[in-house]
Write an enzyme that holds these catalytic residues in place. Structure first.
Site, PDB file in Angstrom:
ATOM      1  N   VAL A  18       0.790  -1.064   0.144  1.00 54.25           N
ATOM      2  CA  VAL A  18       0.132  -0.017  -0.255  1.00 54.25           C
ATOM      3  C   VAL A  18       0.970   1.367  -0.016  1.00 54.25           C
ATOM      4  O   VAL A  18       2.046   1.254   0.518  1.00 54.25           O
ATOM      5  CB  VAL A  18      -1.038  -0.233   1.087  1.00 54.25           C
ATOM      6  CG1 VAL A  18      -0.340  -0.138   2.651  1.00 54.25           C
ATOM      7  CG2 VAL A  18      -2.017   1.110   1.203  1.00 54.25           C
ATOM      8  N   ASP A  20       2.666   2.316  -2.250  1.00 59.79           N
ATOM      9  CA  ASP A  20       3.948   2.565  -3.200  1.00 59.79           C
ATOM     10  C   ASP A  20       3.542   3.021  -4.525  1.00 59.79           C
ATOM     11  O   ASP A  20       4.556   3.290  -5.266  1.00 59.79           O
ATOM     12  CB  ASP A  20       4.257   0.868  -3.351  1.00 59.79           C
ATOM     13  CG  ASP A  20       5.035   0.543  -2.151  1.00 59.79           C
ATOM     14  OD1 ASP A  20       5.340   1.119  -1.149  1.00 59.79           O
ATOM     15  OD2 ASP A  20       5.560  -0.738  -2.215  1.00 59.79           O
ATOM     16  N   GLY A  21       2.254   3.383  -4.759  1.00 54.42           N
ATOM     17  CA  GLY A  21       2.074   4.425  -5.812  1.00 54.42           C
ATOM     18  C   GLY A  21       1.386   3.836  -6.955  1.00 54.42           C
ATOM     19  O   GLY A  21       1.630   4.204  -8.173  1.00 54.42           O
ATOM     20  N   PRO A  99      -5.120  -4.336  -5.226  1.00 55.20           N
ATOM     21  CA  PRO A  99      -4.899  -3.324  -3.687  1.00 55.20           C
ATOM     22  C   PRO A  99      -3.547  -3.876  -2.940  1.00 55.20           C
ATOM     23  O   PRO A  99      -3.291  -5.189  -3.145  1.00 55.20           O
ATOM     24  CB  PRO A  99      -6.044  -3.946  -3.067  1.00 55.20           C
ATOM     25  CG  PRO A  99      -6.522  -5.129  -3.678  1.00 55.20           C
ATOM     26  CD  PRO A  99      -6.159  -5.134  -4.997  1.00 55.20           C
ATOM     27  N   GLY A 452     -26.195 -33.989  19.116  1.00 56.38           N
ATOM     28  CA  GLY A 452     -26.649 -33.219  20.220  1.00 56.38           C
ATOM     29  C   GLY A 452     -25.708 -32.814  21.030  1.00 56.38           C
ATOM     30  O   GLY A 452     -24.575 -33.033  21.166  1.00 56.38           O
ATOM     31  N   GLY A 455     -24.329 -33.996  27.325  1.00 57.07           N
ATOM     32  CA  GLY A 455     -25.294 -34.144  28.144  1.00 57.07           C
ATOM     33  C   GLY A 455     -26.837 -34.076  27.856  1.00 57.07           C
ATOM     34  O   GLY A 455     -27.761 -34.092  28.371  1.00 57.07           O
ATOM     35  N   LYS A 458     -27.660 -38.424  24.568  1.00 59.81           N
ATOM     36  CA  LYS A 458     -27.332 -39.412  23.223  1.00 59.81           C
ATOM     37  C   LYS A 458     -27.015 -40.772  23.745  1.00 59.81           C
ATOM     38  O   LYS A 458     -27.664 -41.793  23.250  1.00 59.81           O
ATOM     39  CB  LYS A 458     -26.319 -38.753  22.351  1.00 59.81           C
ATOM     40  CG  LYS A 458     -26.545 -37.342  21.737  1.00 59.81           C
ATOM     41  CD  LYS A 458     -25.359 -37.030  21.051  1.00 59.81           C
ATOM     42  CE  LYS A 458     -23.975 -36.693  21.599  1.00 59.81           C
ATOM     43  NZ  LYS A 458     -24.064 -35.769  22.711  1.00 59.81           N
ATOM     44  N   SER A 526     -20.930 -34.201  17.119  1.00 63.62           N
ATOM     45  CA  SER A 526     -20.853 -33.680  15.566  1.00 63.62           C
ATOM     46  C   SER A 526     -21.539 -32.555  15.670  1.00 63.62           C
ATOM     47  O   SER A 526     -22.690 -32.404  15.026  1.00 63.62           O
ATOM     48  CB  SER A 526     -21.473 -34.831  14.774  1.00 63.62           C
ATOM     49  OG  SER A 526     -22.641 -35.199  15.339  1.00 63.62           O
TER      50      SER A 526
END
Lengths: 611, 301
Positions: A18, A20-21, A99, A452, A455, A458, A526
């Site tokens: 950035v 640097d022209g 950019p 799920g 706790g 499952k 999961s």
């Protein structure tokens, strides 16, 4: 041999850190070659953005290329701007002004991916910066074949030759290390206008070309091409006509050539090549056309035609360079969509070999790639694809990775080589198959996948379910997340990428067990939807039953059977689902259980479909 | 700017590839047809891309009711000549509210009759991919736009978060709330368009050729009085002048240029000489420096 034709469209990238022209340089190049409408130039003379030090009446060149409101407000370039101009040799130059900010590196990669020539700008006062090296690395990686290092703002140093040589020496090791083929180092002052389009009087010690001369001298010719590749984009049908529409690249096709359709490897002959402007007897690089095959074998969008004498075997495992573009990091083992041209297939990154240290070029070990990082990975596709090595062809050796939930483009990939393994592994069919094994047990194999919060219940439901199925004489096995982490998965943690790998392994094991004829019960947090969807894809429709045990988080935390919520509250478990990591509820689970209900009720519900 | 046959061929191949990718990728694509020269080129490219099959998507014209009469007659001729499926949509609520270029500010009129009209039509028919004839050389914010440009809910363009677009591998995937704008002639210049029209003998609107037409002056811009709805200032009578148009739009918002060019080669000669951007003859764009970007973020093409 005929002289190779000069490319009609030459794509030029301007990059560098950035300030640097870059925008000033492009602006000057365009204005001094009279490539910009005069009213646009007049606006750039009269309009000033905040903080501008450019004298009234002079052209603010950067206003010519910074096209977005936010860019003009902040005085920075966010995205690539494209500008066209003519070269003396009759070619068209399409300039992509990239950019410089590190956070917008991905937009620089967008511009580099198609560029033939790059101008990498350096501010003489600041010398080589990490963005300079990052951009040079991306240019080298993306196959930009000609690179000019442009040392700008030499006016500040009174056009000192010593300064120029000092910076040339600074950049030389990186240029050598990156294996940048043809390159030049050119001194300029974009602001004053020395050595851009006109030689100027200030750089009399410099005997090389001006920047414009350098660009015009490139004489980019099409390479000799001997590996014609035709990707089928679209099937064109009308009456009895059935044409395969696409673009031929990297070589020639003639009517009568025998071709092979990949990945199916069926063979056919080119009967006709049809275009709006008439039928062709031969076609070359970049020609769009309709191919009619004889016989009309099965071919679909995404398939590829190669000459039968020169066909590359499709592969499903590759080593590739990747520039990561996504806001969220690359997750090893997660399924992404791999797209190359019109071909697309799900794919996973199986190994992150290393990431590239921009400053030193060294290989750093990495578990993931973050936005704007560059790495080398191994990738496995769901189905074989006909990709080339990127060093042989940019057009057929590139791919992108798309996040399957946001559908954003998150990775830019370049094939290093296909891995031999894929060619050597062929699935062997056995006569005693899944159906026979399940029938022997008097049941139908399936996977009941419980997901799920920790706790939620499952494992408790899974246990009850296994007991009842066992009592009915069914052959059943429970794959419990915690139990598997004691063995098969003991190398995995709880970060996103580890959870993805955990789900992948469990789903593959579940598939083997189902194949053995078992009813498989999986009890696994999961938490991520893409991972569960990826598991589901391994199975025939109806064989994978997703069951969400929906229990309010407060109740799970209150039950806290393993004391995990307590630990998480104390800050000891940063990746605890529901605390430090999100739980993504299923959108289309086959079954949703209310985890506040009695165990008996939920077990009965599941038994209905489990039997 | 030179436009050699080789350059035009390369640009044409690129555009055809983009059009085919669009037809193959979207459930319901549509091509915006604005009747101008860029639309004429786009239409020709689409005929080439799908030949010998017909164009596999309809054309959509957003009619503000203020287009030149000759635009409408040309549109209908072209549609019947090539057997195209043409959908014409007008923002009826705008008409009923009496929105005209004279009763509202130009940007408000454009927003209601063009941008809102377009959004209405895209939603009504459920088009997920809309092909337009914008070029990067037209305007600064267009110079920044991708070829496959994602629009968020409400057809909004988010220029700060454009999807990366690498090589010619296009990501055409959309989430349910998103849609796509596709610009197959992004890399073409105004002169390429004229040379291509000349080379391929593409029919274009007669308004592009010089003819005596009734005009009045508004500031330093010359406007054609195309019908009786044009409000004349006390005692003003339109004078006949030999004029033509460099771009086509709503007639009260499109300035004419004096010209004697009556053939395509004369137009070409003239355009090659002119050093002003073509949008200089559009009244709408001068409002504010970033007005095009603003309109685009609202859903304009």
């Amino acid at each position: 041999m005929a002289t190779p034709k000069t490319k009609p469209l030459i794509r030029l990238l301007t990059c560098g850190s950035v300030d640097d022209g870059k925008s000033t340089l492009i602006g000057r190049l365009l204005v001094e070659t009279d490539s910009i409408p005069h009213d646009t130039v007049a606006t750039a003379r009269s309009v000033r953005r905040g903080g501008s030090t450019i004298a009234a009446g002079e052209i603010d060149f950067s206003l010519l290329t910074d096209g977005l409101e936010a860019e003009r407000e902040q005085g920075i370039t966010i995205d690539v701007a494209y500008r066209s101009m003519s070269l003396l040799n009759g070619s068209r130059l399409i300039i992509a002004d990239a950019p410089g900010h590190e956070q917008y590196t991905r937009n620089m990669a967008v511009a580099a991916s198609r560029s033939d020539v790059a101008l990498v700008l350096l501010d003489a006062a600041r010398g080589v910066r990490s963005q300079t090296l990052r951009h040079l690395t991306i240019c080298a990686l993306m196959g930009v074949s000609r690179v000019a290092i442009v040392i700008n703002k030499l006016d500040v140093f009174d056009y000192s030759k010593e300064k120029f040589e000092e910076i040339s020496a600074q950049i030389a090791p990186a240029v050598a290390r990156l294996n940048i083929g043809e390159h030049a180092i050119i001194p300029v002052s974009a602001l004053v206008g020395d050595n851009v389009v006109f030689k100027g009087k200030n750089l009399d010690w410099y005997t090389g070309p001006t920047l414009l001369e350098y660009i015009q001298n490139q004489n980019l010719a099409e390479d000799a091409m001997t590996s014609p590749h035709f990707g089928i984009q679209y099937i064109s049908r009308v009456d009895t006509f059935r044409g395969l529409a696409g673009t031929l690249v990297n070589g020639k096709f003639k009517v009568g050539d025998e071709v092979v359709i990949l990945p199916s490897k069926k063979k056919a002959t080119i009967a006709k090549m049809v275009t709006f402007d008439g039928e062709l007897t031969s076609a070359g690089h970049e020609q769009t056309l309709n191919i009619v095959l004889e016989p009309e074998v099965d071919a679909a969008r995404g398939d590829v035609l190669h000459l039968a004498t020169n066909a590359k075997p499709p592969a499903d495992r590759f080593t590739a360079n990747i520039v990561w573009l996504g806001e969220s990091e690359l997750i090893h083992s997660r399924s992404y969509l791999l797209i190359s041209g019109s071909t697309s297939t799900p794919a996973i990154v199986t190994t992150i070999k290393h990431k590239i240290n921009i400053e030193s070029g060294e290989h750093d070990s990495a578990r993931t790639l973050k936005m704007n990082e560059i790495g080398v990975v191994e990738i496995a596709t769901d189905s074989p694809v006909a990709l080339s090595n990127y060093s042989d062809s940019r057009e057929t050796g590139n791919f992108i990775l798309v996040d399957r939930s946001t559908l954003n483009t998150v990775g830019a990939g370049m094939i290093v080589h296909a891995l031999r393994r894929s060619e050597n592994v062929t699935e062997q069919a056995y006569e005693i198959n899944a159906e026979k094994r399940a029938a022997q047990k008097g049941q139908v194999g399936k996977v009941l996948w419980f997901t799920g919060l920790s706790g939620s219940g499952k494992s408790t439901i899974a246990n009850e379910l296994a007991k009842e199925l066992y009592a009915l004489g069914r052959h059943v096995y429970v794959l419990d997340g915690d139990n598997l982490r004691l063995g098969l998965n003991k190398d995995l943690g709880f970060a996103k990428e580890d959870r993805a790998e955990n789900v992948r392994r469990v789903s593959e094991v579940a598939k083997l067990m189902m194949d053995a004829g078992l009813i498989v019960i999986v009890a696994l947090v999961s938490p991520f939807r893409v991972d569960r969807d990826q598991a589901r894809e391994l199975f025939q429709p109806g064989k994978f039953i997703e069951i969400w045990v929906n229990t309010p988080a407060e109740l799970c935390a209150k039950r806290d059977p393993k004391g995990l919520y307590k630990k998480a509250a104390a800050g000891d478990l940063p990746n605890m689902t529901g605390i430090g990591q999100e739980y993504e509820a299923p959108l289309n689970a086959e079954l949703v259980l209310d985890g506040t209900l009695e165990l008996r009720v939920n077990t009965d519900i599941v038994m209905e479909i489990a039997k | 700017m030179q436009s050699s046959p080789e350059i035009l061929k390369a640009l044409e191949n690129e555009s055809i590839e983009i059009l085919r990718e669009t037809a193959a990728s979207f459930a319901k694509p549509v091509m915006l047809y604005s009747i101008g020269k860029d639309s004429s080129v786009l239409l020709h490219l689409a005929r080439k891309a799908f030949y010998p099959a017909p164009i596999p998507f309809p054309l959509l014209h957003i009619d503000t009711t203020w287009k030149f009469k000759e635009m409408i007659s040309f549109r209908d001729e072209v549609a019947s000549k090539y057997g195209l499926e043409l959908i014409v949509h007008t923002n009826q609520e705008g008409v009923e509210e009496g929105v005209t270029p004279f009763t509202r500010g130009i940007s408000e009129y454009t927003r209601i009759m063009k941008t809102v009209g377009l959004r209405q039509a895209l939603d009504k028919y459920g088009f997920d991919g809309a092909i337009g004839g914008s070029r990067r050389d037209e305007e600064k914010s267009r110079a920044k736009e991708r070829i496959f440009s994602v629009r968020e809910a409400g057809h909004r363009w988010n220029p700060r978060e454009q999807r990366p677009e690498l090589w010619r591998t296009y990501n055409t995937r959309l989430r349910p709330e998103q849609s796509m704008r596709i610009f197959p002639i992004s890399d073409w210049t105004e002169l390429d368009v004229w040379h291509y029209i000349s080379q391929n003998e593409i029919p274009i609107n007669p308004l592009y050729f010089a003819k005596e037409r009734p005009v009045v002056w508004r500031g330093d811009q010359m406007l054609m009085v195309d019908d009786e709805r044009f409000p004349l200032i006390n005692g003003e009578t339109p004078e006949n002048r030999l004029i033509r148009f460099r771009t086509l739009g709503c007639y009260p918002l499109t300035a004419a240029v004096e010209s004697t060019a009556t053939t395509i080669s004369e137009v070409l000669a003239e355009v090659s000489e002119v050093k002003l951007s073509e949008r200089a003859t559009r009244l709408i764009d001068g409002d504010k420096e970033d007005s095009m970007e603003k309109k685009k973020t609202e859903g304009y093409f």
